[in-house]
Design a protein around this motif. Structure first.
Motif, PDB file in Angstrom:
ATOM      1  N   VAL A 203       0.851  -0.766  -0.046  1.00  0.00           N
ATOM      2  CA  VAL A 203      -0.343   0.329  -0.080  1.00  0.00           C
ATOM      3  C   VAL A 203       0.477   1.376   0.026  1.00  0.00           C
ATOM      4  O   VAL A 203       0.415   2.044  -0.348  1.00  0.00           O
ATOM      5  N   LEU A 204       2.085   1.244   1.186  1.00  0.00           N
ATOM      6  CA  LEU A 204       2.604   2.131   1.102  1.00  0.00           C
ATOM      7  C   LEU A 204       3.659   2.210  -0.179  1.00  0.00           C
ATOM      8  O   LEU A 204       3.264   4.035  -0.539  1.00  0.00           O
ATOM      9  N   ALA A 205       3.902   1.599  -0.982  1.00  0.00           N
ATOM     10  CA  ALA A 205       4.623   2.112  -2.402  1.00  0.00           C
ATOM     11  C   ALA A 205       3.745   2.310  -3.489  1.00  0.00           C
ATOM     12  O   ALA A 205       4.000   2.705  -4.528  1.00  0.00           O
ATOM     13  N   THR A 206       2.778   1.924  -3.215  1.00  0.00           N
ATOM     14  CA  THR A 206       1.650   2.009  -4.740  1.00  0.00           C
ATOM     15  C   THR A 206       1.184   3.708  -4.582  1.00  0.00           C
ATOM     16  O   THR A 206       1.275   4.328  -5.082  1.00  0.00           O
ATOM     17  N   LEU A 207       0.945   3.818  -2.921  1.00  0.00           N
ATOM     18  CA  LEU A 207       1.425   5.294  -2.554  1.00  0.00           C
ATOM     19  C   LEU A 207       2.219   6.509  -3.252  1.00  0.00           C
ATOM     20  O   LEU A 207       1.547   7.067  -3.887  1.00  0.00           O
ATOM     21  N   ASN A 208       3.588   5.809  -2.589  1.00  0.00           N
ATOM     22  CA  ASN A 208       4.454   6.921  -3.595  1.00  0.00           C
ATOM     23  C   ASN A 208       4.279   6.942  -5.371  1.00  0.00           C
ATOM     24  O   ASN A 208       4.610   7.604  -5.698  1.00  0.00           O
ATOM     25  N   ALA A 209       4.045   5.718  -5.841  1.00  0.00           N
ATOM     26  CA  ALA A 209       4.451   5.506  -7.032  1.00  0.00           C
ATOM     27  C   ALA A 209       3.734   5.898  -8.129  1.00  0.00           C
ATOM     28  O   ALA A 209       3.133   6.483  -8.183  1.00  0.00           O
ATOM     29  N   ASP A 210       1.564   5.448  -7.225  1.00  0.00           N
ATOM     30  CA  ASP A 210       1.027   5.527  -8.351  1.00  0.00           C
ATOM     31  C   ASP A 210      -0.296   7.111  -7.515  1.00  0.00           C
ATOM     32  O   ASP A 210      -1.582   7.156  -8.188  1.00  0.00           O
ATOM     33  N   GLY A 211       0.184   7.174  -6.627  1.00  0.00           N
ATOM     34  CA  GLY A 211      -1.286   8.019  -5.547  1.00  0.00           C
ATOM     35  C   GLY A 211      -1.990   7.406  -5.136  1.00  0.00           C
ATOM     36  O   GLY A 211      -2.031   6.134  -4.767  1.00  0.00           O
ATOM     37  N   PRO A 212      -3.070   8.667  -4.340  1.00  0.00           N
ATOM     38  CA  PRO A 212      -3.721   8.185  -2.978  1.00  0.00           C
ATOM     39  C   PRO A 212      -4.937   7.771  -3.679  1.00  0.00           C
ATOM     40  O   PRO A 212      -5.720   6.255  -3.260  1.00  0.00           O
ATOM     41  N   ALA A 213      -5.160   7.084  -4.374  1.00  0.00           N
ATOM     42  CA  ALA A 213      -6.345   7.125  -4.746  1.00  0.00           C
ATOM     43  C   ALA A 213      -6.196   5.307  -5.531  1.00  0.00           C
ATOM     44  O   ALA A 213      -7.224   4.432  -4.837  1.00  0.00           O
ATOM     45  N   LYS A 214      -5.351   4.439  -5.992  1.00  0.00           N
ATOM     46  CA  LYS A 214      -5.000   3.795  -6.217  1.00  0.00           C
ATOM     47  C   LYS A 214      -4.854   3.048  -4.573  1.00  0.00           C
ATOM     48  O   LYS A 214      -4.964   1.666  -4.444  1.00  0.00           O
ATOM     49  N   ALA A 215      -4.049   3.799  -3.807  1.00  0.00           N
ATOM     50  CA  ALA A 215      -3.199   2.791  -2.704  1.00  0.00           C
ATOM     51  C   ALA A 215      -4.692   2.916  -1.820  1.00  0.00           C
ATOM     52  O   ALA A 215      -5.079   2.093  -0.934  1.00  0.00           O
ATOM     53  N   HIS A 216      -5.668   4.041  -1.912  1.00  0.00           N
ATOM     54  CA  HIS A 216      -7.278   3.717  -1.066  1.00  0.00           C
ATOM     55  C   HIS A 216      -7.231   2.494  -1.670  1.00  0.00           C
ATOM     56  O   HIS A 216      -8.738   1.872  -0.569  1.00  0.00           O
ATOM     57  N   ALA A 217      -7.501   2.724  -2.832  1.00  0.00           N
ATOM     58  CA  ALA A 217      -8.493   0.996  -3.440  1.00  0.00           C
ATOM     59  C   ALA A 217      -7.641   0.359  -2.536  1.00  0.00           C
ATOM     60  O   ALA A 217      -8.455  -1.170  -2.536  1.00  0.00           O
ATOM     61  N   LEU A 218      -6.354   0.461  -2.703  1.00  0.00           N
ATOM     62  CA  LEU A 218      -6.162  -1.260  -2.512  1.00  0.00           C
ATOM     63  C   LEU A 218      -6.340  -1.006  -0.746  1.00  0.00           C
ATOM     64  O   LEU A 218      -6.290  -2.467  -0.418  1.00  0.00           O
ATOM     65  N   LEU A 219      -6.336  -0.123   0.073  1.00  0.00           N
ATOM     66  CA  LEU A 219      -6.488  -0.737   1.172  1.00  0.00           C
ATOM     67  C   LEU A 219      -7.624  -1.620   1.647  1.00  0.00           C
ATOM     68  O   LEU A 219      -7.720  -1.819   2.600  1.00  0.00           O
ATOM     69  N   LYS A 469      11.672   7.400 -19.995  1.00  0.00           N
ATOM     70  CA  LYS A 469      10.890   7.881 -20.955  1.00  0.00           C
ATOM     71  C   LYS A 469       9.726   6.617 -20.447  1.00  0.00           C
ATOM     72  O   LYS A 469       9.035   7.388 -19.826  1.00  0.00           O
ATOM     73  N   THR A 470       9.975   5.594 -19.892  1.00  0.00           N
ATOM     74  CA  THR A 470       8.994   4.148 -19.461  1.00  0.00           C
ATOM     75  C   THR A 470       9.119   4.596 -17.809  1.00  0.00           C
ATOM     76  O   THR A 470       8.217   3.666 -17.260  1.00  0.00           O
ATOM     77  N   THR A 471      10.207   5.416 -17.312  1.00  0.00           N
ATOM     78  CA  THR A 471      10.240   5.000 -16.001  1.00  0.00           C
ATOM     79  C   THR A 471       8.412   5.733 -15.448  1.00  0.00           C
ATOM     80  O   THR A 471       7.967   6.967 -16.197  1.00  0.00           O
ATOM     81  N   ALA A 472       7.676   5.656 -14.528  1.00  0.00           N
ATOM     82  CA  ALA A 472       6.533   5.932 -13.975  1.00  0.00           C
ATOM     83  C   ALA A 472       7.223   7.458 -13.289  1.00  0.00           C
ATOM     84  O   ALA A 472       8.586   7.052 -12.601  1.00  0.00           O
ATOM     85  N   PRO A 473       6.624   8.172 -13.019  1.00  0.00           N
ATOM     86  CA  PRO A 473       6.950   9.359 -12.223  1.00  0.00           C
ATOM     87  C   PRO A 473       5.905   9.655 -11.151  1.00  0.00           C
ATOM     88  O   PRO A 473       5.313   8.289 -10.639  1.00  0.00           O
ATOM     89  N   LYS A 474       7.605   9.844 -10.057  1.00  0.00           N
ATOM     90  CA  LYS A 474       6.983   9.475  -8.869  1.00  0.00           C
ATOM     91  C   LYS A 474       6.594  10.372  -7.991  1.00  0.00           C
ATOM     92  O   LYS A 474       7.178  11.427  -8.340  1.00  0.00           O
ATOM     93  N   LYS A 475       5.683  10.544  -6.374  1.00  0.00           N
ATOM     94  CA  LYS A 475       6.388  11.369  -5.884  1.00  0.00           C
ATOM     95  C   LYS A 475       7.152  12.280  -5.036  1.00  0.00           C
ATOM     96  O   LYS A 475       8.535  11.420  -4.518  1.00  0.00           O
TER      97      LYS A 475
END
Length: 476
Positions: A203-219, A469-475
């Protein structure tokens, strides 16, 4: 004349002496020498082997124990060829030498000893963690991360190794690597005793990498985490970044009551309370942390931060607390650095300058304290002074040092604020060159300059490499 009977003359057997054994050969019967003396020869061979074996074992033990000075080796381990135990004994001695090297500040000696020790005993989790701490302190975060992830391949059930590995990965923006590890090698462990811990880090890594919406869904998918006290700090982070601020504060308040010996919970709660404008609540939380950790530096720093004056009548209590802190901890370089960091973040220029001068006079952490001083100047828009401090530092450091990366990022910001766009571009070019072999850090730095609105730096850090280029942006 009667004939005299002839009697055949019987040949006497020949006797050979071998040590204390008498070996015979009977030429009359033409019997094989080996067949007649098989048992005696076997006894000779056995005694010879045992003698050679004992001699070799003794020599090996004496060499390891008296020449190599490995006290943990026993004669039985050498004699019974317990190579794993022998290597573990050698590793234990090398770990001792590594610690001695650290104590004496002989870092090259410590590195060599750590490296040799881990080669001899790669399953030693505590030694691996100690080596990782050393590498992190030396600025070799990439090597430390690899060391820890390699350790998980050997000990996937080690809770301590799991915590330290993912703490490092998620704290240093290696969240994609953390997710790859969780969804790959460690997937079978999700159903084991460490399942809740692994899901929390997911959940923490998803929050950092993909943002709160995906992290909340995973939670929401992992409903057990809301009942798991150890997961509450991560649950609170997801709530906070999902704009559920009061829920996040309530979750952390419950966590500090459930686990009062966890300082990180107090620090996170103070940050949230302060950001929400609950200053008195933040001060009470800091007081509670100081009461639970009366001899620690970090809680006192936390309290000084909450006492930051907002009115004239609050200046004196803040000054008293700061003076008391310096009186109690002023002779400890780490305390000066922590106070300098706080002063830089809060924009307390006089205190940041005082800490920098203290570092220079004691020749401890002076460069890091100079960065803190420059941060305080930038906070107060004193860009010309900050530029001079950073320029002096730039002359003192090597281009390939880890310290340079933080320095150059600050120089880009200050040069842009002063309108020196070509200087900002040139410094960003140096950053890009230093980070060309670390695309994740380069992308993270580029995203930061996008947020700050510095297009010339973004342009220099935009690489044609497909990896970047293919690296996903991070917070940030």
């Amino acid at each position: 004349m009667p004939t005299k009977p002839t009697t055949s003359r019987q040949a006497a057997p020949k006797t050979y002496v071998f040590g204390c054994f008498f070996l015979q050969r009977d030429p009359e019967r033409q019997t094989s020498f080996l067949r007649v003396n098989a048992r005696r020869l076997a006894a000779v061979a056995a005694i010879t082997f045992l003698f050679a074996y004992g001699l070799a074992a003794s020599a090996g033990y004496l060499w390891l124990h008296h020449v190599r000075k490995i006290d943990q080796i026993s004669f039985s381990q050498v004699a019974l060829f317990r190579w794993k135990k022998i290597r573990q004994g050698i590793a234990a001695q090398q770990f001792v030498k590594a610690k001695e090297g650290l104590a004496a500040k002989e870092y090259q000696r410590a590195y060599v000893a750590f490296n040799s020790a881990l080669r001899n005993d790669p399953d030693n989790v505590s030694g691996r963690l100690l080596f990782a701490d050393f590498l992190q302190a030396a600025g070799a975060g990439d090597t430390a991360a690899k060391l820890l992830t390699d350790g998980l391949a050997r000990a996937p059930d080690s809770r301590e190794l799991i915590e330290r590995t993912f703490d490092l990965l998620t704290a240093t923006n290696r969240d994609r690597a953390a997710l790859a590890l969780l969804h790959g090698r460690l997937t079978p462990q999700f159903t084991g005793p460490n399942g809740s811990l692994l899901r929390t880090f997911e959940v923490l890594a998803t929050l950092n990498a993909d943002g709160p919406a995906k992290a909340h869904a995973l939670l929401d998918q992992y409903s057990d985490l809301r009942k798991n006290k150890s997961s509450w700090p991560v649950v609170a982070r997801v709530q906070w970044e999902s704009h559920e601020r009061l829920a996040a504060i309530d979750t952390l308040s419950a966590f500090t009551k459930a686990q009062p010996d966890n300082f990180a919970g107090y620090a996170q709660l103070v940050d949230y309370q302060s950001a929400a404008g609950l200053i008195h609540d933040a001060r009470r939380t800091a007081e509670l942390a100081c009461a639970n950790f009366p001899k620690e530096i970090a809680p006192r720093i936390l309290r000084i931060g909450t006492l930051a004056p907002t009115r004239a009548d609050e200046v004196h209590p803040w000054e008293q607390e700061t003076t008391a802190f310096l009186r109690e901890f002023g002779n400890r370089p780490e305390a000066i650095l922590m106070l300098g960091n706080l002063a830089g973040r809060k924009g307390w220029v006089p205190l940041a300058r005082l800490m920098y001068e203290a570092g220079v006079s004691h020749q401890q952490n002076s460069r890091s304290l100079a960065l803190c001083y420059s941060d305080a100047l930038v906070y107060n828009h004193k860009f010309q002074e900050a530029s001079r401090v950073l320029a002096e530092l730039d002359l003192q450091v090597q281009d390939d040092s880890q310290f340079s990366l933080g320095l150059w990022q600050r120089q880009v910001v200050v040069a842009t604020a002063l309108g020196a766009h070509e200087d900002a571009r040139e410094t960003a070019r140096r950053l890009a060159t230093a980070l060309e072999r670390d695309p994740e850090k380069l992308e993270l730095c580029r995203q930061r300059f996008i947020q700050l609105g510095i297009p010339e730096a973004v342009a220099e850090l935009t690489s044609p490499s497909p990896i970047v280029k293919t690296t996903a942006p991070k917070k940030s």
